[in-house]
Design an enzyme around this catalytic site. Sequence first.
Site, PDB file in Angstrom:
ATOM      1  N   ASP A 107       0.831  -1.203   0.000  1.00 54.53           N
ATOM      2  CA  ASP A 107       0.000   0.000   0.000  1.00 54.53           C
ATOM      3  C   ASP A 107       0.868   1.256   0.000  1.00 54.53           C
ATOM      4  O   ASP A 107       1.968   1.258   0.552  1.00 54.53           O
ATOM      5  CB  ASP A 107      -0.900  -0.024   1.241  1.00 54.53           C
ATOM      6  CG  ASP A 107      -2.035   0.979   1.161  1.00 54.53           C
ATOM      7  OD1 ASP A 107      -2.354   1.444   0.039  1.00 54.53           O
ATOM      8  OD2 ASP A 107      -2.613   1.305   2.212  1.00 54.53           O
ATOM      9  N   ASN A 123       1.501   3.318  -2.930  1.00 53.74           N
ATOM     10  CA  ASN A 123       2.123   3.739  -4.192  1.00 53.74           C
ATOM     11  C   ASN A 123       1.653   5.119  -4.626  1.00 53.74           C
ATOM     12  O   ASN A 123       2.452   5.970  -5.034  1.00 53.74           O
ATOM     13  CB  ASN A 123       1.809   2.736  -5.302  1.00 53.74           C
ATOM     14  CG  ASN A 123       2.534   1.417  -5.130  1.00 53.74           C
ATOM     15  OD1 ASN A 123       3.511   1.332  -4.401  1.00 53.74           O
ATOM     16  ND2 ASN A 123       2.047   0.384  -5.800  1.00 53.74           N
ATOM     17  N   SER A 142      -6.790  -5.981  -5.812  1.00 53.07           N
ATOM     18  CA  SER A 142      -7.953  -6.554  -5.140  1.00 53.07           C
ATOM     19  C   SER A 142      -9.172  -6.493  -6.055  1.00 53.07           C
ATOM     20  O   SER A 142      -9.206  -5.740  -7.037  1.00 53.07           O
ATOM     21  CB  SER A 142      -8.247  -5.798  -3.842  1.00 53.07           C
ATOM     22  OG  SER A 142      -8.896  -4.574  -4.112  1.00 53.07           O
ATOM     23  N   ASN A 173     -10.433  -3.080  -6.578  1.00 52.96           N
ATOM     24  CA  ASN A 173      -9.636  -2.114  -7.349  1.00 52.96           C
ATOM     25  C   ASN A 173     -10.248  -1.754  -8.696  1.00 52.96           C
ATOM     26  O   ASN A 173      -9.844  -0.763  -9.323  1.00 52.96           O
ATOM     27  CB  ASN A 173      -8.210  -2.628  -7.562  1.00 52.96           C
ATOM     28  CG  ASN A 173      -7.332  -2.495  -6.335  1.00 52.96           C
ATOM     29  OD1 ASN A 173      -6.331  -3.182  -6.198  1.00 52.96           O
ATOM     30  ND2 ASN A 173      -7.715  -1.617  -5.410  1.00 52.96           N
ATOM     31  N   ARG A 219       1.661  -4.825   6.272  1.00 52.69           N
ATOM     32  CA  ARG A 219       0.991  -3.796   5.466  1.00 52.69           C
ATOM     33  C   ARG A 219       1.778  -2.502   5.572  1.00 52.69           C
ATOM     34  O   ARG A 219       2.119  -2.048   6.663  1.00 52.69           O
ATOM     35  CB  ARG A 219      -0.450  -3.555   5.923  1.00 52.69           C
ATOM     36  CG  ARG A 219      -1.116  -2.469   5.074  1.00 52.69           C
ATOM     37  CD  ARG A 219      -2.601  -2.394   5.222  1.00 52.69           C
ATOM     38  NE  ARG A 219      -3.149  -1.442   4.242  1.00 52.69           N
ATOM     39  CZ  ARG A 219      -4.359  -1.495   3.737  1.00 52.69           C
ATOM     40  NH1 ARG A 219      -5.187  -2.465   4.092  1.00 52.69           N
ATOM     41  NH2 ARG A 219      -4.778  -0.596   2.856  1.00 52.69           N
TER      42      ARG A 219
END
EC number: 2.5.1.31
Length: 257
Positions: A24, A26, A69, A72, A192
């Site tokens: 996570d 970006n 996901s 997304n 994460r």
Amino acid sequence: MTSQINNEFLSLDVLPKHIAVIMDGNGRWAKAQGKPRVFGHKAGVDAVRKTISAASKLGINAITLFAFSSENWRRPEEEVSVLMELFITVLSREVKRLHKNNIQLRIIGETSQFSSRLQKKIVEAETLTSENTGLVLNVAANYGGKWDITQAVRRLAYQVERGNLQADDIDEDLIASKLTMSDLPEVDLMIRTSGECRISNFMLWQMAYAEFYFTDQYWPDFNEQSLADAVAWFVSRERRFGCTGEQIQALMNEKDQ
């Protein structure tokens, strides 16, 4: 009170067997540099390489990366299109490197929704690396934990409908056997990045007993030392003794010699 251990007592046996990573940050990483979001996605590929390399050096059995996901698809169409093209490019460019390093690649998720071009690349990449015996690299693409459980239960329902299975015979082990990655150890460490503290519908069943490690680092900044720090934290949690990222790095170096 925990005490620092010596390297000689730190073995591969205390390390996680299966690491899951929610990559996570970006977009926020790119925004901080005044760049478009897609710039961050491209930069994240380098972090993937470093993470896979570190996991392989440590002798980790499996690592699962949350690449795309099922939620997304709600992102802007242009961004989704770029992500799909990036996926194809990375598959084409990286699969030979993975194969050379004895890494087995698996794409998990509802891949039938991808373009025929991407589906073909996935089949080619998985076929090339299918006999490799090193690290198992799962890339979760169009994946969701709820989807995984649903498809497993649906398969069992079909068996009941055909008379091949009694409903009373369905238990946790049988459901688990129909999930993706059923042949791999359950996740024992979930990482994460970006400071978010949620699991976002990722591997809901497989992470039932995992330790959750959250870091403020954005994904493009994640590297071998970052993974070493996460694994050291895991060892300290699991074994109740002190462990440092430097000790984990030393293990990597031993594997690399």
